[in-house]
Scaffold this active site. Structure first.
Site, PDB file in Angstrom:
ATOM      1  CG  HIS A  67      54.181  64.820  26.732  1.00 52.99           C
ATOM      2  ND1 HIS A  67      55.293  64.024  26.904  1.00 52.99           N
ATOM      3  CD2 HIS A  67      53.826  65.237  27.970  1.00 52.99           C
ATOM      4  CE1 HIS A  67      55.588  63.960  28.203  1.00 52.99           C
ATOM      5  NE2 HIS A  67      54.699  64.693  28.869  1.00 52.99           N
ATOM      6  CG  HIS A 116      50.917  63.281  32.229  1.00 50.73           C
ATOM      7  ND1 HIS A 116      51.681  62.244  32.729  1.00 50.73           N
ATOM      8  CD2 HIS A 116      51.785  64.120  31.612  1.00 50.73           C
ATOM      9  CE1 HIS A 116      52.961  62.452  32.441  1.00 50.73           C
ATOM     10  NE2 HIS A 116      53.049  63.589  31.757  1.00 50.73           N
ATOM     11  CD  GLN A 171      55.232  61.461  37.957  1.00 48.92           C
ATOM     12  OE1 GLN A 171      54.298  61.860  37.299  1.00 48.92           O
ATOM     13  NE2 GLN A 171      56.420  62.060  37.913  1.00 48.92           N
ATOM     14  CG  HIS A 210      58.163  62.564  31.350  1.00 45.66           C
ATOM     15  ND1 HIS A 210      57.375  61.636  30.705  1.00 45.66           N
ATOM     16  CD2 HIS A 210      57.308  63.494  31.871  1.00 45.66           C
ATOM     17  CE1 HIS A 210      56.102  61.988  30.829  1.00 45.66           C
ATOM     18  NE2 HIS A 210      56.038  63.105  31.522  1.00 45.66           N
ATOM     19  CD  GLU A 231      58.866  68.056  33.274  1.00 46.15           C
ATOM     20  OE1 GLU A 231      57.915  68.839  33.382  1.00 46.15           O
ATOM     21  OE2 GLU A 231      58.748  66.819  33.397  1.00 46.15           O
ATOM     22  CG  ASP A 264      52.996  68.009  30.279  1.00 48.15           C
ATOM     23  OD1 ASP A 264      52.789  66.816  30.563  1.00 48.15           O
ATOM     24  OD2 ASP A 264      53.906  68.669  30.794  1.00 48.15           O
TER      25      ASP A 264
END
Length: 423
Positions: A56, A58, A151, A209, A212, A308
């Site tokens: 995971h 970005h 997102q 996701h 969270e 992450d």
């Protein structure tokens, strides 16, 4: 043989092991192999492991720390707002350059496979184009798997669903989502249904996701598991973060864990970021935030650790070191028993490789000769020391080397070389 590594220790506890490599693959593993190689490397008892895998990340945001400004509060929501401010100013060249720099860091750290979420809520899909280019350029030495990540929410953002479908058509590998960021719980549940049905129709994997949040009523993982079961997506679905589970009551979790296992849904915790961003509204007692890793492992659920973020709007630290990730996960989850510590090592190697569906990964004859020699004698010692990567190998070729971690003491009465390993 092209290469023979002698006197290696293995993550399963084996010692004095030889590994023979031919044509980029492992040809044989065993003690005192009766073969010779055109090149031989003495591991000297050091740990030889398959490469690290980050389940995971970005990569579109990495190394953008301070652009357009620093996250002053350090919170998740300010980070999302910052990313929204930065997106209009992104250029494909800058995205590619930052991502390639990070991939160089990763290779030097023995990290040779990454699943990266890429934001598709910019109608230009600049980040998608950039990371597809990066994926192509790094393919000889790093496996980069991309997730189409809305997102701003697949329903909350008017063009997100169309953009996601465009990204998949362009070559993005996995369907992403963020149900807890939709405007309502009902919209979040609907987004899970839409995305899972699209993935099922396209024969794709799903990585959302999910929850969270510190809100124990954020329960989209239940919906994700339900649709995984309903659509026959077993083994193709992952819930990332799942931090609300940290705040749920035990009775509800006792029902939830069997559902996740039966649905074949994997989980990815992100220790460095979960411990940093969660619990921000607490005074004391203050929640740790990371999901219930030991309990999920005990229930038979695949659990991996992800990095992450590295130097981006959400996190100002990081260096592509998955041993640092495992080190934090071990402490936060209080996994200090021998088996538990070994499970933390598996959470950055074998388990994420299985979640990503990497082919021919592992230490066995016929597998790719993708290997890391660590300055440690065991998996637990590697985590303890965040061990130096003495050698990183891709398809039987050395792609990175580093010296052992030693220091020279110059104390008048005790001049000596310090080795932090217990030999």
């Amino acid at each position: 043989m092209d290469l023979v590594i002698r006197n290696a220790s293995l993550p399963n506890g084996g010692h004095g092991i030889d590994i023979a490599i031919e044509s980029g693959r492992i040809a044989a593993i065993g003690r005192a192999l009766p073969v010779s190689g055109r090149q031989e490397i003495d591991a000297g008892g050091d740990l030889v492991t398959p490469p690290f895998v980050d389940a995971h990340f970005h990569m579109d945001a990495t190394l953008s720390y301070g652009l357009p400004r620093v996250n002053q509060s350090g919170t998740l929501l300010e980070g999302i707002a910052l990313w929204g401010e930065l997106k209009p100013d992104l250029t494909q060249q800058a995205l590619v350059e930052r991502a390639l720099t990070y991939c160089d860091w990763a290779v030097a750290r023995g990290l040779l496979a990454i699943r990266s979420h890429v934001d598709i809520c910019d109608d230009r899909l600049l980040a998608v184009e950039a990371l597809l280019e990066v994926k192509k350029r790094v393919a000889p030495y790093l496996d980069l798997q991309l997730v189409a990540f809305p997102q701003d929410g697949i329903l909350r953002s008017p063009t997100a669903l169309d953009n996601l479908k465009r990204a998949i058509a362009m070559g993005v590998d996995v369907v992403g989502g963020i149900p807890h960021f939709e405007r309502t719980m009902a919209d979040g549940a609907e987004s899970v249904r839409i995305l899972c049905e699209f993935a099922a129709a396209q024969g794709l994997m799903v990585d959302m996701h999910c929850d969270e949040s510190d809100d124990p009523m954020s329960r989209h993982i239940e919906t994700l598991a339900y649709h995984s079961n309903r659509l026959g997506l077993h083994g193709r679905v992952t819930g990332s973060h799942l931090t609300s589970m940290h705040s749920m009551d035990n009775y509800y979790v006792s029902k939830l864990l069997p559902l996740i296992r039966e649905a074949g849904v994997a989980a990815i915790a992100n220790p460095l970021i979960n411990i940093t961003l969660q619990g921000r509204h607490d005074t004391y007692p203050k929640r740790r935030g990371m999901t219930r890793v030991p309990e999920m492992l005990a229930a038979g659920i695949d659990v991996a650790f992800g990095h992450d973020c590295v130097m981006d709007p959400w996190y100002s630290l990081g260096s592509a070191d998955m041993l640092e990730v495992a080190h934090m996960g071990l402490h936060v989850a209080q996994m200090t028993g021998q088996d538990a510590m070994h499970a933390c090592f598996l959470a950055i190697t074998e388990t994420p490789a299985r979640i990503l569906g990497l082919s021919d990964y592992g230490l066995a004859p016929g597998k790719h000769a993708d290997l890391v020699i660590l300055d440690a004698a065991s998996a637990v010692e590697a985590i303890r020391l965040r061990a130096a990567r003495r050698l990183v190998m891709r398809r039987g070729k050395v792609v990175s080397e580093a010296p052992r971690a030693v220091a020279m003491l110059t104390l008048p009465d005790r001049p000596q070389q310090i080795d932090f390993r217990l030999r």
